[in-house]
Design an enzyme around this catalytic site. Structure first.
Site, PDB file in Angstrom:
ATOM      1  N   CYS A 180      36.392  66.434  25.918  1.00 13.02           N
ATOM      2  CA  CYS A 180      35.640  66.868  27.090  1.00 13.02           C
ATOM      3  C   CYS A 180      34.139  66.762  26.806  1.00 13.02           C
ATOM      4  O   CYS A 180      33.662  67.237  25.790  1.00 13.02           O
ATOM      5  CB  CYS A 180      36.029  68.301  27.444  1.00 13.02           C
ATOM      6  N   ARG A 219      44.652  59.741  35.658  1.00 13.02           N
ATOM      7  CA  ARG A 219      44.346  59.489  37.067  1.00 13.02           C
ATOM      8  C   ARG A 219      45.434  58.694  37.783  1.00 13.02           C
ATOM      9  O   ARG A 219      45.621  58.836  38.982  1.00 13.02           O
ATOM     10  CB  ARG A 219      42.988  58.775  37.165  1.00 13.02           C
ATOM     11  N   ASN A 278      45.433  56.290  25.546  1.00  8.33           N
ATOM     12  CA  ASN A 278      45.041  56.820  26.858  1.00  8.33           C
ATOM     13  C   ASN A 278      43.810  56.085  27.374  1.00  8.33           C
ATOM     14  O   ASN A 278      42.896  55.800  26.621  1.00  8.33           O
ATOM     15  CB  ASN A 278      44.776  58.331  26.733  1.00  8.33           C
ATOM     16  N   GLY A 279      43.870  55.818  28.681  1.00  7.30           N
ATOM     17  CA  GLY A 279      42.728  55.217  29.353  1.00  7.30           C
ATOM     18  C   GLY A 279      43.139  54.034  30.199  1.00  7.30           C
ATOM     19  O   GLY A 279      43.576  53.007  29.671  1.00  7.30           O
ATOM     20  N   ASP A 280      43.067  54.226  31.532  1.00  6.74           N
ATOM     21  CA  ASP A 280      43.236  53.129  32.493  1.00  6.74           C
ATOM     22  C   ASP A 280      44.664  52.615  32.625  1.00  6.74           C
ATOM     23  O   ASP A 280      44.859  51.459  33.017  1.00  6.74           O
ATOM     24  CB  ASP A 280      42.304  51.951  32.157  1.00  6.74           C
ATOM     25  N   PRO A 325      46.215  65.937  30.147  1.00  7.65           N
ATOM     26  CA  PRO A 325      45.656  67.198  30.654  1.00  7.65           C
ATOM     27  C   PRO A 325      44.541  66.877  31.639  1.00  7.65           C
ATOM     28  O   PRO A 325      43.677  66.053  31.348  1.00  7.65           O
ATOM     29  CB  PRO A 325      45.098  67.862  29.384  1.00  7.65           C
ATOM     30  N   MET A 326      44.574  67.511  32.811  1.00  4.04           N
ATOM     31  CA  MET A 326      43.505  67.274  33.788  1.00  4.04           C
ATOM     32  C   MET A 326      43.133  68.586  34.456  1.00  4.04           C
ATOM     33  O   MET A 326      43.946  69.170  35.195  1.00  4.04           O
ATOM     34  CB  MET A 326      43.954  66.250  34.830  1.00  4.04           C
ATOM     35  N   LYS A 335      43.400  65.620  20.961  1.00  2.00           N
ATOM     36  CA  LYS A 335      43.096  64.550  21.912  1.00  2.00           C
ATOM     37  C   LYS A 335      41.620  64.250  21.766  1.00  2.00           C
ATOM     38  O   LYS A 335      40.780  65.140  21.983  1.00  2.00           O
ATOM     39  CB  LYS A 335      43.432  64.978  23.338  1.00  2.00           C
ATOM     40  N   GLN A 347      46.511  73.073  25.758  1.00  7.15           N
ATOM     41  CA  GLN A 347      45.268  72.526  25.194  1.00  7.15           C
ATOM     42  C   GLN A 347      44.172  73.585  25.108  1.00  7.15           C
ATOM     43  O   GLN A 347      43.919  74.316  26.065  1.00  7.15           O
ATOM     44  CB  GLN A 347      44.765  71.358  26.035  1.00  7.15           C
TER      45      GLN A 347
HETATM   46  C1  LIG Z   1      39.975  65.565  37.010  1.00  2.00           C
HETATM   47  C2  LIG Z   1      40.121  65.343  35.514  1.00  2.00           C
HETATM   48  C3  LIG Z   1      40.243  66.431  34.678  1.00  2.00           C
HETATM   49  C4  LIG Z   1      40.388  66.251  33.301  1.00  2.00           C
HETATM   50  N1  LIG Z   1      40.565  67.340  32.492  1.00  2.00           N
HETATM   51  C5  LIG Z   1      40.832  67.163  31.178  1.00  2.00           C
HETATM   52  C6  LIG Z   1      41.185  68.267  30.345  1.00  2.00           C
HETATM   53  O1  LIG Z   1      41.297  69.417  30.789  1.00  2.00           O
HETATM   54  N2  LIG Z   1      41.424  68.004  29.022  1.00  2.00           N
HETATM   55  C7  LIG Z   1      41.343  66.735  28.499  1.00  2.00           C
HETATM   56  O2  LIG Z   1      41.580  66.544  27.304  1.00  2.00           O
HETATM   57  N3  LIG Z   1      41.036  65.678  29.278  1.00  2.00           N
HETATM   58  C8  LIG Z   1      40.807  65.862  30.581  1.00  2.00           C
HETATM   59  N4  LIG Z   1      40.574  64.771  31.381  1.00  2.00           N
HETATM   60  C9  LIG Z   1      40.646  63.415  30.812  1.00  2.00           C
HETATM   61  C10 LIG Z   1      42.075  62.863  30.961  1.00  2.00           C
HETATM   62  O3  LIG Z   1      42.989  63.641  30.226  1.00  2.00           O
HETATM   63  C11 LIG Z   1      42.149  61.413  30.465  1.00  2.00           C
HETATM   64  O4  LIG Z   1      41.765  61.373  29.117  1.00  2.00           O
HETATM   65  C12 LIG Z   1      41.230  60.473  31.247  1.00  2.00           C
HETATM   66  O5  LIG Z   1      41.334  60.691  32.642  1.00  2.00           O
HETATM   67  C13 LIG Z   1      41.553  59.014  30.935  1.00  2.00           C
HETATM   68  O6  LIG Z   1      42.874  58.707  31.253  1.00  2.00           O
HETATM   69  P1  LIG Z   1      43.274  57.946  32.628  1.00  2.00           P
HETATM   70  O7  LIG Z   1      42.523  56.639  32.647  1.00  2.00           O
HETATM   71  O8  LIG Z   1      44.767  57.768  32.530  1.00  2.00           O
HETATM   72  O9  LIG Z   1      42.842  58.822  33.754  1.00  2.00           O
HETATM   73  C14 LIG Z   1      40.405  64.936  32.745  1.00  2.00           C
HETATM   74  C15 LIG Z   1      40.281  63.837  33.616  1.00  2.00           C
HETATM   75  C16 LIG Z   1      40.157  64.025  34.968  1.00  2.00           C
HETATM   76  C17 LIG Z   1      40.059  62.817  35.873  1.00  2.00           C
END
Ligand SMILES: Cc1cc2nc3c(=O)[nH]c(=O)nc-3n(C[C@H](O)[C@H](O)[C@H](O)COP(=O)(O)O)c2cc1C
Length: 334
Positions: A112, A238, A213-215, A25-26, A151, A82
């Site tokens: 968050c 990302r 999750n992460g990176d 979720p982003m 999450k 979510q």
């Molecule tokens: C622009 C942005 C918005 C995000 N919004 C949410 C969100 O709405 N809910 C959530 O649980 N995490 C949110 N996240 C966190 C991501 O879901 C994820 O946990 C985090 O980016 C790490 O994963 P990655 O390294 O694959 O980016 C957001 C991250 C980014 C960069």
């Protein structure tokens, strides 16, 4: 020696997630256009909406707007919706509403850290106290008959890994999957994710899938995360921005050990246009507003020649779909 990891589906209760790869979720990104593009290009087993405010859903005057903003559809099955909130009964009531609107899975945000969410005790702030966090999931599990997932981050306070005791409590409360973003709240997105927390959460739960999750940006990253942690699924955030094909590439790697070539500049332009057009077709916003909302996403497709930012700078100033097309279409012939 290169070893490959099977592309195994996993179950969230009775729901089969076809591949172990899920879109994170982003906020500002995970709208229908982007979610469906990731699914259509292949490899992505499940998508999730960005976080929705439980209290905003409960308020009848803002409910329709919230639902319209997040626009999940039956065709996306299994889409997770979510929610965030701090008061168990409020989140539970909000969960009933999103299920009535077709959510296949209700996901609770405990990751968050932004003040707007955390100051009121929601998001990652719930991890300050395992009992309160568990009370929220218990209330939601009782309220709805679809699977409830969470999450989490590693924890709220640096070094204090609440995700591990919470994972067990959440499983006992009836949660059907847990996604772990292996950073503490205060880290935001800085530093590296500590995947060992994912491994320890996986060890702590008995039956439910754990999504790491992460990176993760590449197939090799996903294979390493799965090997190091034993996680059942891998969530990509990302790494999918401006790269909705990343799931297809990761899936291919997990199946074959081969890295697919990155799409050419012309192919990226084609996808950027498809993304923009799909957003315009499906967004409830008027065209100018929709373009302003989306141009940041489209600028991430790296349509410039190496070393240049001309196209990017034009995209972030566009005010209409026609302008975006004028900027991007010439690259299709490049
Ligand atoms: C622009 C942005 C918005 C995000 N919004 C949410 C969100 O709405 N809910 C959530 O649980 N995490 C949110 N996240 C966190 C991501 O879901 C994820 O946990 C985090 O980016 C790490 O994963 P990655 O390294 O694959 O980016 C957001 C991250 C980014 C960069």
């Amino acid at each position: 020696m290169l070893t490959t990891t099977a592309l195994k589906p996993f179950l969230i209760d009775t729901i089969c997630v076809d591949t172990p790869l899920t879109l994170a979720p982003m906020a500002g990104y995970s709208n229908y256009a982007f979610r469906s593009l990731c699914r259509d290009l292949g490899g992505c087993g499940m998508v999730c909406t960005e976080l929705l405010s439980g209290p905003a859903l409960l308020d009848k005057s803002s409910r329709a707007r919230s639902i319209r903003m997040f626009d999940w559809r039956a065709s996306e099955f299994p889409v997770a919706v979510q929610l965030f909130g701090a008061i168990p009964q409020e989140v539970a009531e909000a969960a009933k509403i999103v299920v009535d609107y077709g959510a296949a899975i209700v996901d609770i945000n405990m990751g968050c850290w932004v003040p707007k969410v955390a100051k009121k005790g929601g998001g990652a702030a719930l991890l300050r106290d395992v009992c309160t966090a568990t009370a929220v999931v218990e209330a939601v599990v009782k309220a709805v008959d679809v699977p409830v997932t969470v999450k989490v981050r590693s924890g709220w306070e640096d070094g204090l890994v609440t995700a591990i005791p919470f994972a067990r409590a959440a499983e006992q409360a009836g949660v059907k999957a847990i996604a772990v973003h292996a950073r503490f709240a205060g880290q935001g997105h800085t530093g590296s994710a500590d995947w060992d927390v994912i491994r320890r959460v996986k060890e702590m739960v008995t039956d439910i899938p754990v999504i790491g999750n992460g990176d993760v940006h590449t197939g090799a990253d996903a294979a390493r995360m799965m090997a190091q942690t034993g996680c059942d699924g891998v969530m990509v955030g990302r790494g999918a921005m401006g790269k909705p094909w990343v799931f297809q590439h990761i899936a291919h790697y997990l199946q074959t050990g081969e890295t697919l070539p990155e799409p050419s500049r012309a192919e990226r332009a084609q996808l950027a246009l498809a993304h923009a057009r799909r957003w315009l077709e499906t967004s409830w916003m008027v065209e100018r507003q929709a373009v302003l909302e989306m141009r940041g996403q489209i600028s991430k497709y790296q349509l410039d020649e190496p070393g240049s930012v001309i196209i990017r700078n034009q995209i972030v100033r566009a005010n209409s779909l026609a302008e975006l097309e004028t900027i991007i279409e010439p690259i299709l012939q490049a």
